[in-house]
Scaffold this motif. Sequence first.
Motif, PDB file in Angstrom:
ATOM      1  N   THR A   1      -8.116  11.772  -0.636  1.00  0.00           N
ATOM      2  CA  THR A   1      -8.038  10.637   0.288  1.00  0.00           C
ATOM      3  C   THR A   1      -9.198  10.651   1.272  1.00  0.00           C
ATOM      4  O   THR A   1      -9.874   9.637   1.481  1.00  0.00           O
TER       5      THR A   1
ATOM      6  N   GLY B   1      -6.060   0.699   2.692  1.00  0.00           N
ATOM      7  CA  GLY B   1      -6.556   1.809   1.881  1.00  0.00           C
ATOM      8  C   GLY B   1      -6.181   3.153   2.471  1.00  0.00           C
ATOM      9  O   GLY B   1      -5.718   4.053   1.762  1.00  0.00           O
ATOM     10  N   TYR B   2      -6.368   3.310   3.782  1.00  0.00           N
ATOM     11  CA  TYR B   2      -5.968   4.558   4.439  1.00  0.00           C
ATOM     12  C   TYR B   2      -4.478   4.825   4.260  1.00  0.00           C
ATOM     13  O   TYR B   2      -4.056   5.952   3.987  1.00  0.00           O
TER      14      TYR B   2
ATOM     15  N   ALA C   1       0.825  -1.208   0.000  1.00  0.00           N
ATOM     16  CA  ALA C   1       0.000   0.000   0.000  1.00  0.00           C
ATOM     17  C   ALA C   1       0.859   1.256   0.000  1.00  0.00           C
ATOM     18  O   ALA C   1       0.575   2.225  -0.712  1.00  0.00           O
TER      19      ALA C   1
ATOM     20  N   ALA D   1      -5.013   9.998  -5.403  1.00  0.00           N
ATOM     21  CA  ALA D   1      -5.066   9.521  -4.020  1.00  0.00           C
ATOM     22  C   ALA D   1      -6.289   8.637  -3.815  1.00  0.00           C
ATOM     23  O   ALA D   1      -6.218   7.590  -3.158  1.00  0.00           O
TER      24      ALA D   1
ATOM     25  N   GLY E   1      -7.078   4.895  10.544  1.00  0.00           N
ATOM     26  CA  GLY E   1      -7.719   6.008   9.834  1.00  0.00           C
ATOM     27  C   GLY E   1      -7.366   7.347  10.465  1.00  0.00           C
ATOM     28  O   GLY E   1      -7.039   8.312   9.773  1.00  0.00           O
TER      29      GLY E   1
ATOM     30  N   LEU F   1      -6.289   4.653  -2.728  1.00  0.00           N
ATOM     31  CA  LEU F   1      -7.070   4.160  -1.585  1.00  0.00           C
ATOM     32  C   LEU F   1      -8.043   3.068  -2.012  1.00  0.00           C
ATOM     33  O   LEU F   1      -8.150   2.025  -1.367  1.00  0.00           O
TER      34      LEU F   1
ATOM     35  N   GLY G   1      -3.697   5.919   0.681  1.00  0.00           N
ATOM     36  CA  GLY G   1      -4.076   7.310   0.458  1.00  0.00           C
ATOM     37  C   GLY G   1      -3.075   8.274   1.065  1.00  0.00           C
ATOM     38  O   GLY G   1      -2.687   9.269   0.444  1.00  0.00           O
TER      39      GLY G   1
ATOM     40  N   GLY H   1     -11.989   7.964   1.599  1.00  0.00           N
ATOM     41  CA  GLY H   1     -11.657   7.086   2.723  1.00  0.00           C
ATOM     42  C   GLY H   1     -12.566   7.238   3.920  1.00  0.00           C
ATOM     43  O   GLY H   1     -13.052   6.241   4.485  1.00  0.00           O
TER      44      GLY H   1
ATOM     45  N   ARG I   1      -7.906  -0.748  -0.770  1.00  0.00           N
ATOM     46  CA  ARG I   1      -9.056  -1.198   0.017  1.00  0.00           C
ATOM     47  C   ARG I   1      -9.708  -2.421  -0.625  1.00  0.00           C
ATOM     48  O   ARG I   1     -10.121  -3.356   0.059  1.00  0.00           O
TER      49      ARG I   1
ATOM     50  N   GLY J   1       0.828   3.447  -3.287  1.00  0.00           N
ATOM     51  CA  GLY J   1       0.255   4.769  -3.061  1.00  0.00           C
ATOM     52  C   GLY J   1       1.248   5.872  -3.361  1.00  0.00           C
ATOM     53  O   GLY J   1       0.906   6.871  -4.003  1.00  0.00           O
TER      54      GLY J   1
ATOM     55  N   GLN K   1      -9.298  -2.432   4.302  1.00  0.00           N
ATOM     56  CA  GLN K   1      -9.710  -1.060   4.582  1.00  0.00           C
ATOM     57  C   GLN K   1      -8.548  -0.247   5.150  1.00  0.00           C
ATOM     58  O   GLN K   1      -8.304   0.883   4.742  1.00  0.00           O
TER      59      GLN K   1
END
Length: 194
Positions: free
Chosen positions: A111, A80-81, A6, A64, A161, A68, A84, A115, A72, A10, A77
């Motif tokens: 993001t 994903g954060y 990620a 972004a 998050g 994410l 981003g 997100g 994700r 990213g 999940q």
Amino acid sequence: MDYLIAIVGGYLLGSIPFGLLLTRLAGLGDIRQVGSGNIGATNVLRTGRKDVALATLFLDAAKAALALILAREYLSQEAGYIAGAAALLGHCFPIWLKFNGGKGVATFFGTLLIGIWPVGTLAAALWLATAFVFRYSSLGALVASAAAPLIAVAFHASPIGVGATLFMSVLVWIRHRENLARLIKGEEPKIGKK
């Protein structure tokens, strides 16, 4: 391993310098030689091409959001954060431009809006309200990014998050340190002023 994928994915997506690419494609030269020298949409607008600036704004947010969404969908999940946040890092410090990129506001909102949409929506509203009242785009970005982690906590976002939001907020403040200094001195140009 998922988090590492990620971060790398990213970062690479975020480091695509759309402002630079679009201005060159539009025959406007090197955006780094215009205005503030920044590659973001605000500086692209200084070329007088609103269409190119709008496209830059959209793509800087979209890269972004895409990072994410992909993380994700195929990882988790939480990944994903992280993706981003890594996209914002890539935008601010792109490897292709010797780590000198944009200020990250569009990427930050890209993001958050995908997100943690309530956080992104409230932060965007804060940015708009601050910019409208005080006529400083940079002040709007600083206020919105400072409030975003608190809003994330209020909406019970996951620890990752909240952490990703805090990390992004710190990056936005770092990239706006010159604007902050000008705001303190009363030298920051207002919206609509050159």
